[in-house]
Design a protein around this motif. Sequence first.
Motif, PDB file in Angstrom:
ATOM      1  N   VAL A 172       0.850  -1.182   0.000  1.00 21.25           N
ATOM      2  CA  VAL A 172       0.000   0.000   0.000  1.00 21.25           C
ATOM      3  C   VAL A 172       0.889   1.236   0.000  1.00 21.25           C
ATOM      4  O   VAL A 172       1.969   1.237   0.579  1.00 21.25           O
ATOM      5  CB  VAL A 172      -0.974   0.048   1.210  1.00 21.25           C
ATOM      6  N   LEU A 173       0.430   2.252  -0.681  1.00 23.39           N
ATOM      7  CA  LEU A 173       1.116   3.542  -0.753  1.00 23.39           C
ATOM      8  C   LEU A 173       0.195   4.578  -0.134  1.00 23.39           C
ATOM      9  O   LEU A 173      -0.873   4.866  -0.684  1.00 23.39           O
ATOM     10  CB  LEU A 173       1.418   3.887  -2.213  1.00 23.39           C
ATOM     11  N   LEU A 174       0.566   5.083   1.050  1.00 23.23           N
ATOM     12  CA  LEU A 174      -0.217   6.113   1.720  1.00 23.23           C
ATOM     13  C   LEU A 174       0.262   7.464   1.218  1.00 23.23           C
ATOM     14  O   LEU A 174       1.449   7.781   1.328  1.00 23.23           O
ATOM     15  CB  LEU A 174      -0.052   6.015   3.248  1.00 23.23           C
ATOM     16  N   ILE A 175      -0.644   8.250   0.661  1.00 22.77           N
ATOM     17  CA  ILE A 175      -0.275   9.514   0.029  1.00 22.77           C
ATOM     18  C   ILE A 175      -0.490  10.662   1.012  1.00 22.77           C
ATOM     19  O   ILE A 175      -1.608  10.938   1.433  1.00 22.77           O
ATOM     20  CB  ILE A 175      -1.074   9.736  -1.267  1.00 22.77           C
ATOM     21  N   ASP A 176       0.615  11.331   1.337  1.00 18.66           N
ATOM     22  CA  ASP A 176       0.597  12.466   2.257  1.00 18.66           C
ATOM     23  C   ASP A 176       0.080  13.712   1.534  1.00 18.66           C
ATOM     24  O   ASP A 176       0.138  13.814   0.298  1.00 18.66           O
ATOM     25  CB  ASP A 176       2.015  12.685   2.791  1.00 18.66           C
ATOM     26  N   THR A 177      -0.380  14.657   2.312  1.00 19.54           N
ATOM     27  CA  THR A 177      -0.973  15.894   1.796  1.00 19.54           C
ATOM     28  C   THR A 177      -0.085  16.625   0.797  1.00 19.54           C
ATOM     29  O   THR A 177      -0.551  17.012  -0.279  1.00 19.54           O
ATOM     30  CB  THR A 177      -1.290  16.847   2.966  1.00 19.54           C
ATOM     31  N   SER A 178       1.174  16.835   1.147  1.00 19.64           N
ATOM     32  CA  SER A 178       2.039  17.660   0.293  1.00 19.64           C
ATOM     33  C   SER A 178       2.154  17.099  -1.112  1.00 19.64           C
ATOM     34  O   SER A 178       2.058  17.847  -2.099  1.00 19.64           O
ATOM     35  CB  SER A 178       3.422  17.824   0.922  1.00 19.64           C
ATOM     36  N   ALA A 217      -7.717   2.016  -2.079  1.00 24.63           N
ATOM     37  CA  ALA A 217      -8.179   1.213  -0.946  1.00 24.63           C
ATOM     38  C   ALA A 217      -9.526   1.748  -0.480  1.00 24.63           C
ATOM     39  O   ALA A 217      -9.821   2.934  -0.634  1.00 24.63           O
ATOM     40  CB  ALA A 217      -7.172   1.295   0.207  1.00 24.63           C
ATOM     41  N   ALA A 218     -10.290   0.865   0.114  1.00 25.50           N
ATOM     42  CA  ALA A 218     -11.579   1.269   0.667  1.00 25.50           C
ATOM     43  C   ALA A 218     -11.358   2.307   1.765  1.00 25.50           C
ATOM     44  O   ALA A 218     -10.601   2.070   2.700  1.00 25.50           O
ATOM     45  CB  ALA A 218     -12.320   0.074   1.229  1.00 25.50           C
ATOM     46  N   PHE A 219     -11.990   3.438   1.620  1.00 27.30           N
ATOM     47  CA  PHE A 219     -11.860   4.483   2.633  1.00 27.30           C
ATOM     48  C   PHE A 219     -12.406   3.999   3.964  1.00 27.30           C
ATOM     49  O   PHE A 219     -11.889   4.346   5.028  1.00 27.30           O
ATOM     50  CB  PHE A 219     -12.575   5.752   2.159  1.00 27.30           C
ATOM     51  N   TYR A 222      -2.068  -1.156   8.423  1.00 24.16           N
ATOM     52  CA  TYR A 222      -1.844  -1.952   7.205  1.00 24.16           C
ATOM     53  C   TYR A 222      -0.667  -2.910   7.389  1.00 24.16           C
ATOM     54  O   TYR A 222      -0.697  -4.040   6.901  1.00 24.16           O
ATOM     55  CB  TYR A 222      -1.622  -1.050   5.991  1.00 24.16           C
ATOM     56  N   HIS A 223       0.364  -2.472   8.079  1.00 23.58           N
ATOM     57  CA  HIS A 223       1.529  -3.323   8.330  1.00 23.58           C
ATOM     58  C   HIS A 223       1.115  -4.568   9.112  1.00 23.58           C
ATOM     59  O   HIS A 223       1.546  -5.686   8.796  1.00 23.58           O
ATOM     60  CB  HIS A 223       2.598  -2.530   9.083  1.00 23.58           C
ATOM     61  N   GLN A 224       0.276  -4.386  10.137  1.00 23.02           N
ATOM     62  CA  GLN A 224      -0.190  -5.514  10.940  1.00 23.02           C
ATOM     63  C   GLN A 224      -1.044  -6.477  10.125  1.00 23.02           C
ATOM     64  O   GLN A 224      -1.150  -7.652  10.464  1.00 23.02           O
ATOM     65  CB  GLN A 224      -0.970  -5.018  12.159  1.00 23.02           C
ATOM     66  N   VAL A 233       4.241  -1.331   3.514  1.00 21.03           N
ATOM     67  CA  VAL A 233       3.683   0.023   3.586  1.00 21.03           C
ATOM     68  C   VAL A 233       4.744   1.039   3.190  1.00 21.03           C
ATOM     69  O   VAL A 233       5.865   1.000   3.691  1.00 21.03           O
ATOM     70  CB  VAL A 233       3.199   0.336   5.025  1.00 21.03           C
ATOM     71  N   GLU A 234       4.373   1.939   2.296  1.00 24.44           N
ATOM     72  CA  GLU A 234       5.249   3.056   1.949  1.00 24.44           C
ATOM     73  C   GLU A 234       4.462   4.346   2.097  1.00 24.44           C
ATOM     74  O   GLU A 234       3.299   4.417   1.691  1.00 24.44           O
ATOM     75  CB  GLU A 234       5.771   2.934   0.514  1.00 24.44           C
ATOM     76  N   PHE A 235       5.107   5.346   2.700  1.00 20.31           N
ATOM     77  CA  PHE A 235       4.520   6.679   2.781  1.00 20.31           C
ATOM     78  C   PHE A 235       5.054   7.489   1.610  1.00 20.31           C
ATOM     79  O   PHE A 235       6.269   7.645   1.482  1.00 20.31           O
ATOM     80  CB  PHE A 235       4.902   7.381   4.086  1.00 20.31           C
TER      81      PHE A 235
END
Length: 173
Positions: A4-10, A94-96, A137-139, A144-146
């Motif tokens: 999963v790729l979590l997309i930060d605001t910036s 991913a499902a919100f 997500y890791h668990q 996981v990547e930010f």
Amino acid sequence: MRKVLLIDTSLLCVWLQVPGKEIAGNNKWNFERVNQKIQAEIAKGTTLVLPLASVIETGNHIAQAKTNTINKYPTAQKFAEIITYAADETTPWAAFSEQIVLWQAEALKNLAAQFPTQAVQETSMGDASIVILGKHYHQKGFYVEFLTDDDGLKSQEPPPPQQPTRRSSRRKA
């Protein structure tokens, strides 16, 4: 391995080309670089995650952009489409609703308990919630990547899950 790729605001702002937010960080993330990264991850089958903090903060940046309404509307519309894709769990999003576990009583108490220490370390509430989402997500066994230009947030990214080691079978002579 699922990722999963979590997309930060910036970098979400850069990707959406929010007026005044077209470049981010010391690494000089621009639209081309962010788009290339996201498209490469999609091609690999990575699931994109839109953290609630990124939704709220990006929406604020769009609404407060120093530009006229005509320029703001297409950006807001593109952002609304991404939110809808996440709400509907449309690939690659991913499902919100997966994030609801973070906003239940025990998870909120955990976030509240950790926040004073994080605040002293200059970790925002938004970043703290992204870290907790990453751990969630890791668990579940995801790599996981930010996707962020924030070194402090990036340093809190969960480690890749351990790969099983292969043992060679030995025959007895």
